[in-house]
Design a protein around this motif. Structure first.
Motif, mmCIF file in Angstrom:
data_model
loop_
_atom_site.group_PDB
_atom_site.id
_atom_site.type_symbol
_atom_site.label_atom_id
_atom_site.label_comp_id
_atom_site.label_asym_id
_atom_site.label_seq_id
_atom_site.Cartn_x
_atom_site.Cartn_y
_atom_site.Cartn_z
ATOM 1 N N LYS A 186 5.121 2.260 7.084
ATOM 2 C CA LYS A 186 5.090 3.036 7.986
ATOM 3 C C LYS A 186 5.708 4.217 7.431
ATOM 4 C CE LYS A 186 8.659 3.037 11.003
ATOM 5 N NZ LYS A 186 8.945 4.470 10.942
ATOM 6 N N LEU A 187 4.880 5.512 8.104
ATOM 7 C CA LEU A 187 5.594 6.955 7.574
ATOM 8 C C LEU A 187 5.911 7.444 8.976
ATOM 9 C CD1 LEU A 187 2.911 7.877 5.000
ATOM 10 C CD2 LEU A 187 4.852 6.745 4.709
ATOM 11 N N GLY A 188 7.151 7.528 9.223
ATOM 12 C CA GLY A 188 7.506 8.265 10.532
ATOM 13 C C GLY A 188 7.120 7.392 11.812
ATOM 14 N N MET A 189 6.663 7.871 12.555
ATOM 15 C CA MET A 189 5.709 7.453 13.543
ATOM 16 C C MET A 189 4.426 8.199 13.659
ATOM 17 S SD MET A 189 7.020 4.865 14.811
ATOM 18 C CE MET A 189 6.389 4.440 16.436
ATOM 19 N N VAL A 190 4.039 8.332 12.675
ATOM 20 C CA VAL A 190 2.775 9.424 12.433
ATOM 21 C C VAL A 190 1.499 8.608 11.699
ATOM 22 C CG1 VAL A 190 1.746 11.368 11.419
ATOM 23 C CG2 VAL A 190 4.038 11.588 12.160
ATOM 24 N N MET A 191 1.936 7.901 10.940
ATOM 25 C CA MET A 191 0.833 7.205 9.849
ATOM 26 C C MET A 191 1.264 5.703 9.684
ATOM 27 S SD MET A 191 -0.012 10.474 7.488
ATOM 28 C CE MET A 191 -1.662 9.600 6.667
ATOM 29 N N LEU A 192 0.238 4.769 9.794
ATOM 30 C CA LEU A 192 0.569 3.556 9.466
ATOM 31 C C LEU A 192 -0.657 2.889 8.531
ATOM 32 C CD1 LEU A 192 2.479 1.172 10.258
ATOM 33 C CD2 LEU A 192 0.890 0.478 11.986
ATOM 34 N N TYR A 193 -0.290 2.343 7.173
ATOM 35 C CA TYR A 193 -1.371 1.598 6.444
ATOM 36 C C TYR A 193 -0.926 0.085 6.299
ATOM 37 C CZ TYR A 193 -2.365 6.538 5.395
ATOM 38 O OH TYR A 193 -2.836 7.815 5.530
ATOM 39 N N PHE A 194 -1.730 -0.495 6.079
ATOM 40 C CA PHE A 194 -1.562 -2.057 5.682
ATOM 41 C C PHE A 194 -2.105 -2.625 4.623
ATOM 42 C CE2 PHE A 194 -5.186 -1.893 8.580
ATOM 43 C CZ PHE A 194 -6.036 -2.938 8.090
ATOM 44 N N GLN A 195 -1.703 -4.039 4.358
ATOM 45 C CA GLN A 195 -2.463 -4.828 3.335
ATOM 46 C C GLN A 195 -2.346 -6.038 3.739
ATOM 47 O OE1 GLN A 195 -0.162 -5.166 -0.349
ATOM 48 N NE2 GLN A 195 -1.795 -6.273 -1.270
ATOM 49 N N THR A 196 -3.499 -6.840 3.670
ATOM 50 C CA THR A 196 -3.804 -8.005 4.238
ATOM 51 C C THR A 196 -3.385 -9.099 3.299
ATOM 52 O OG1 THR A 196 -5.990 -8.340 3.554
ATOM 53 C CG2 THR A 196 -5.702 -7.341 5.750
ATOM 54 N N PRO A 197 -3.091 -10.344 3.716
ATOM 55 C CA PRO A 197 -2.732 -11.310 2.443
ATOM 56 C C PRO A 197 -3.805 -11.601 1.544
ATOM 57 C CG PRO A 197 -2.219 -12.186 4.928
ATOM 58 C CD PRO A 197 -2.789 -10.857 5.091
ATOM 59 N N ASP A 198 -5.146 -11.215 1.705
ATOM 60 C CA ASP A 198 -6.425 -11.491 0.863
ATOM 61 C C ASP A 198 -6.485 -10.291 0.077
ATOM 62 O OD1 ASP A 198 -7.339 -9.968 2.831
ATOM 63 O OD2 ASP A 198 -9.127 -11.397 3.312
ATOM 64 N N GLY A 199 -5.775 -9.030 0.281
ATOM 65 C CA GLY A 199 -5.635 -8.003 -0.744
ATOM 66 C C GLY A 199 -6.573 -6.905 -0.342
ATOM 67 N N ARG A 200 -6.971 -6.931 1.250
ATOM 68 C CA ARG A 200 -7.703 -5.817 1.596
ATOM 69 C C ARG A 200 -6.491 -4.674 2.231
ATOM 70 N NH1 ARG A 200 -11.105 -8.247 6.195
ATOM 71 N NH2 ARG A 200 -9.188 -9.464 6.506
ATOM 72 N N TYR A 201 -7.162 -3.388 2.193
ATOM 73 C CA TYR A 201 -6.084 -2.431 2.514
ATOM 74 C C TYR A 201 -6.779 -1.605 3.920
ATOM 75 C CZ TYR A 201 -3.538 -2.773 -1.678
ATOM 76 O OH TYR A 201 -2.654 -3.540 -2.638
ATOM 77 N N GLY A 202 -5.983 -0.911 4.806
ATOM 78 C CA GLY A 202 -6.396 -0.361 5.766
ATOM 79 C C GLY A 202 -5.548 0.540 6.212
ATOM 80 N N LEU A 203 -5.996 1.197 7.765
ATOM 81 C CA LEU A 203 -4.927 1.853 8.353
ATOM 82 C C LEU A 203 -5.111 2.052 9.806
ATOM 83 C CD1 LEU A 203 -7.106 4.258 9.387
ATOM 84 C CD2 LEU A 203 -6.607 5.127 7.043
#
Length: 251
Positions: A186-203
Motif C-alpha cells: 500500500k502506497l498511501g491511500m493512492v496505489m495498491l499492488y499485490f502478490q498471490t501465493p502462487d507468484g502472480r502480481y497485480g494491482l
C-alpha cells in the motif's frame, strides 16, 4: 629534380598496380561501413535520448497525479474531521445530553463509511467493521455519546495516518472470481499492488462506475517492478525511486 620525378613515377606505378588498387577498394569499403555504423549508432543514441525524455516526462506526470491524489485524500479526511469538530463545537459543553450528540455522530459515521467504501480497497471490511461497531454502540446507547465522539475522532485520525503510510500487509481480495489471501503493498491511500501465493502480481484498478477491481498483470516487466517494490518494503525500505505500473488513477 630528376630524383623527385623518379620517385613520383615510381609512386604512380605502385598506386596503379592491381594489388594497391584492391587494398584501396577494401579500405574504402570498410570506411563506408564504419561511417554507416557510426550513423546508425548516432541515430540509436538520439532515439534512446528521446525515449528517455519521454519516459521522464511520463513519470513526472504520473508523480504529479499521485501527489494530487494523495493531497485529495488527506484533504477529504481533514474536511470530515473539521465538519465533525465544527458540529461538536456548536453544542454546549456543559451537561451535553446523548440525544443532542447523536445526530452529529450519525452524520460523522455516515461520512466516514462513505469515504471508506469509495476509497482505495485496503482492508475495507476491517475498517468498516470498526465504524459499524461504533454505530451499533451509538444506536443501542450502551456507550455514552461523549466517549463515542472521542472514538469516532480516533477513527478519523487512523484514516489520515493511512494516507501518509507506505507498507506491506496481507488481506483477502477477490481475484478472477475467487478469494485469496495475498501480500499487498500500500502506497498511501493512492496505489495498491499485490502478490498471490502462487507468484502472480497485480494491482487494484478503479473502474468506470467508481468501484475497484483487483487485476493480475501478465507483463514480465510490470511483475518485476512490483516484486522489487515488495522486496524493498520487506527490507523496511520505504523511500526511493520505483517504476511501477500505472493503475489508471482518476483525477
Amino acid at each position: 629534380m630528376k630524383r623527385s620525378i623518379a620517385r613520383s613515377f615510381l609512386l604512380t606505378l605502385l598506386l596503379a598496380s592491381p594489388v594497391w588498387a584492391a587494398d584501396l577498394d577494401r579500405l574504402a569499403e570498410r570506411l563506408a561501413k564504419l561511417r554507416a555504423e557510426v550513423d546508425r549508432l548516432q541515430q540509436q543514441i538520439e532515439q534512446t535520448k528521446s525515449e528517455h525524455h519521454q519516459q521522464m516526462d511520463a513519470l513526472g506526470a504520473q508523480l504529479a497525479q499521485l501527489e494530487a491524489e494523495k493531497r485529495r485524500q488527506q484533504l477529504t479526511v481533514a474536511k470530515l474531521q473539521h465538519e465533525l469538530e465544527s458540529a461538536l463545537a456548536k453544542i454546549p459543553t456543559n451537561r451535553v445530553e446523548d440525544e443532542t450528540l447523536k445526530p452529529v455522530l450519525e452524520q460523522g459515521i455516515a461520512a466516514l463509511k462513505d469515504y471508506i467504501r469509495t476509497g482505495l480497497p485496503f482492508k475495507t471490511e476491517d475498517r468498516l467493521q470498526a465504524v459499524a461497531k461504533l454505530e451499533g454502540q451509538l444506536q443501542s446507547g450502551s456507550v455514552p455519546a461523549k466517549k463515542l465522539a472521542n472514538r469516532l475522532w480516533a477513527l478519523f485520525e487512523d484514516e489520515l495516518h493511512l494516507t501518509r503510510e507506505n507498507g506491506l500487509y496481507q488481506q483477502i481480495v477477490p481475484i478472477d472470481g475467487d478469494s485469496a489471501l495475498v501480500d499487498v503493498a500500500k502506497l498511501g491511500m493512492v496505489m495498491l499492488y499485490f502478490q498471490t501465493p502462487d507468484g502472480r502480481y497485480g494491482l487494484a484498478r478503479r473502474q468506470q462506475d467508481g468501484g475497484w477491481r483487483f487485476e493480475t498483470l501478465s507483463g514480465g516487466d510490470d511483475q518485476a517492478r512490483i516484486a522489487k517494490l515488495m522486496d524493498s518494503l520487506r527490507k523496511q525500505i520505504r523511500q526511493g525511486y520505483f517504476e511501477l505500473p500505472n493503475p489508471g488513477l482518476t483525477p
